[in-house]
Enzyme design. Structure first.
Site, PDB file in Angstrom:
ATOM      1  N   GLY A   8       8.801  81.918  20.202  1.00 42.17           N
ATOM      2  CA  GLY A   8       8.253  80.573  19.624  1.00 42.17           C
ATOM      3  C   GLY A   8       7.706  79.798  21.054  1.00 42.17           C
ATOM      4  O   GLY A   8       7.453  78.642  21.801  1.00 42.17           O
ATOM      5  N   GLY A  12       6.347  73.528  23.524  1.00 36.73           N
ATOM      6  CA  GLY A  12       7.093  73.321  24.683  1.00 36.73           C
ATOM      7  C   GLY A  12       7.142  74.501  25.870  1.00 36.73           C
ATOM      8  O   GLY A  12       5.920  74.779  26.356  1.00 36.73           O
ATOM      9  N   GLY A  14       7.885  77.657  25.672  1.00 33.86           N
ATOM     10  CA  GLY A  14       7.346  78.842  25.247  1.00 33.86           C
ATOM     11  C   GLY A  14       5.719  79.038  25.253  1.00 33.86           C
ATOM     12  O   GLY A  14       4.686  79.895  25.971  1.00 33.86           O
ATOM     13  N   TYR A 178      25.070  74.800  18.038  1.00 32.54           N
ATOM     14  CA  TYR A 178      24.311  75.331  18.564  1.00 32.54           C
ATOM     15  C   TYR A 178      24.810  75.867  20.841  1.00 32.54           C
ATOM     16  O   TYR A 178      24.343  77.112  20.981  1.00 32.54           O
ATOM     17  CB  TYR A 178      23.455  73.832  19.318  1.00 32.54           C
TER      18      TYR A 178
END
Length: 300
Positions: A8, A12, A14, A178
């Site tokens: 990722g 963001g 990452g 989640y």
């Protein structure tokens, strides 16, 4: 300097962590679903630092066969990997979406794909090595997560298949899933740390805090996204909320700091090791998670 794989890495947390690591002189492997976007990020990093060593590797974490291909590609490389940062994450809000393999998508990407990637690479990491899982305060429940619903843990096989009804209300089901996946990340961290004891591999979880600047809200309705983005500058001032740049700096520190070379089996909030939820320390649940995750990710 280290060679660090980060999932990722195109947006963001990452992306900023990859930037920080590359600017510090580390070799960064960006595992991304969209290679064109990944190459754009890599080009921007190289523009900022001409000597930056960044490589883009394509991998759709929603497809376990793609995860196996990524692991095989890394294993075959002449330069071993020193650290793996399992950063990619997804939150599905409305309904149940499924991975290529038929698993509930949040659990599939956030936990199963990373479980498979790490276990496939484990024997091939260059010692001393580090593995970092991204956790979240949502695994604590509403009192420590801005009212986010608590996990409703059950057998990992059921979490992956998401076939049981009546365990959560419709309005909160996606958020509960989640939270379950983030609890799985932390339990996997502790179980892997126990299994790697004496093998010069440290395993820690990292809670970046609530980061209003990231795109974790991308599954929410457009009107909610618009409101969320408009309030982001104010939300970052709330207790427990953080700017992406600050969390990325802490994550890069966790992946490289010499003083952490022997620190393992911890849950970091920023740069402090903190207690995770009581349930996350349940070793029997962690062993069951490992066993069933191995079965769910098996090719047979």
């Amino acid at each position: 300097m280290s060679t660090i794989l980060i999932t990722g890495g195109s947006a963001g947390l990452g992306r900023q962590t990859a930037t920080d690591l590359a600017e510090a002189g580390h070799r960064v492997l960006l595992a991304v679903r969209n290679p064109a976007k990944g190459e754009q990020v890599a080009a921007e990093i190289r523009t900022a630092r001409s000597t930056a060593d960044v490589e883009v590797l394509e991998c759709d974490l929603a497809d376990l066969s793609a995860v196996r291909r990524l692991a095989a590609l890394i294993i075959d490389r002449p330069e071993p990997v020193d650290a793996v940062i399992c950063n990619a994450g997804l939150q599905i809000v409305d309904g149940v979406e499924r991975s290529v393999d038929g698993y509930e998508l949040s659990f599939a990407i956030n936990h199963l794909a990373h479980f498979l990637l790490v276990t496939e690479l484990l024997d091939h990491l260059r010692r001393p090595a580090r593995v970092i899982m991204i956790g979240s305060g949502v695994h604590h429940g509403p009192t420590k997560s801005f009212g986010f619903p608590a996990p409703q843990w059950t057998e990992p096989r059921e979490l992956a298949l998401a076939t049981r009804t009546g365990t959560v209300t419709t309005g909160t089901a996606g958020r509960v899933r989640y939270a379950n996946s983030k609890l799985a990340n932390i339990m996997f961290t502790y179980e892997l740390a126990r299994r790697c004891e004496g093998d010069a591999i440290t395993v820690n979880a990292f809670d970046p805090g609530l980061m209003p600047e990231t795109g974790l809200d991308r599954q929410y309705p457009p009107v909610v996204q618009k409101m969320y983005h408009g309030l982001a500058p104010l939300l970052t001032r709330l207790p427990g909320a953080r700017r992406v740049a600050d969390s990325a700096a802490d994550l890069a520190w966790l992946a490289t700091a010499p003083e952490l070379s022997a620190v393992t089996g911890k849950y970091f909030v920023g740069r402090q090791a903190k207690p995770s939820s009581p349930q996350s320390y349940d070793q029997e649940l962690a062993r069951q998670l490992w066993q069933q995750s191995a079965e769910l990710t098996s090719e047979s």
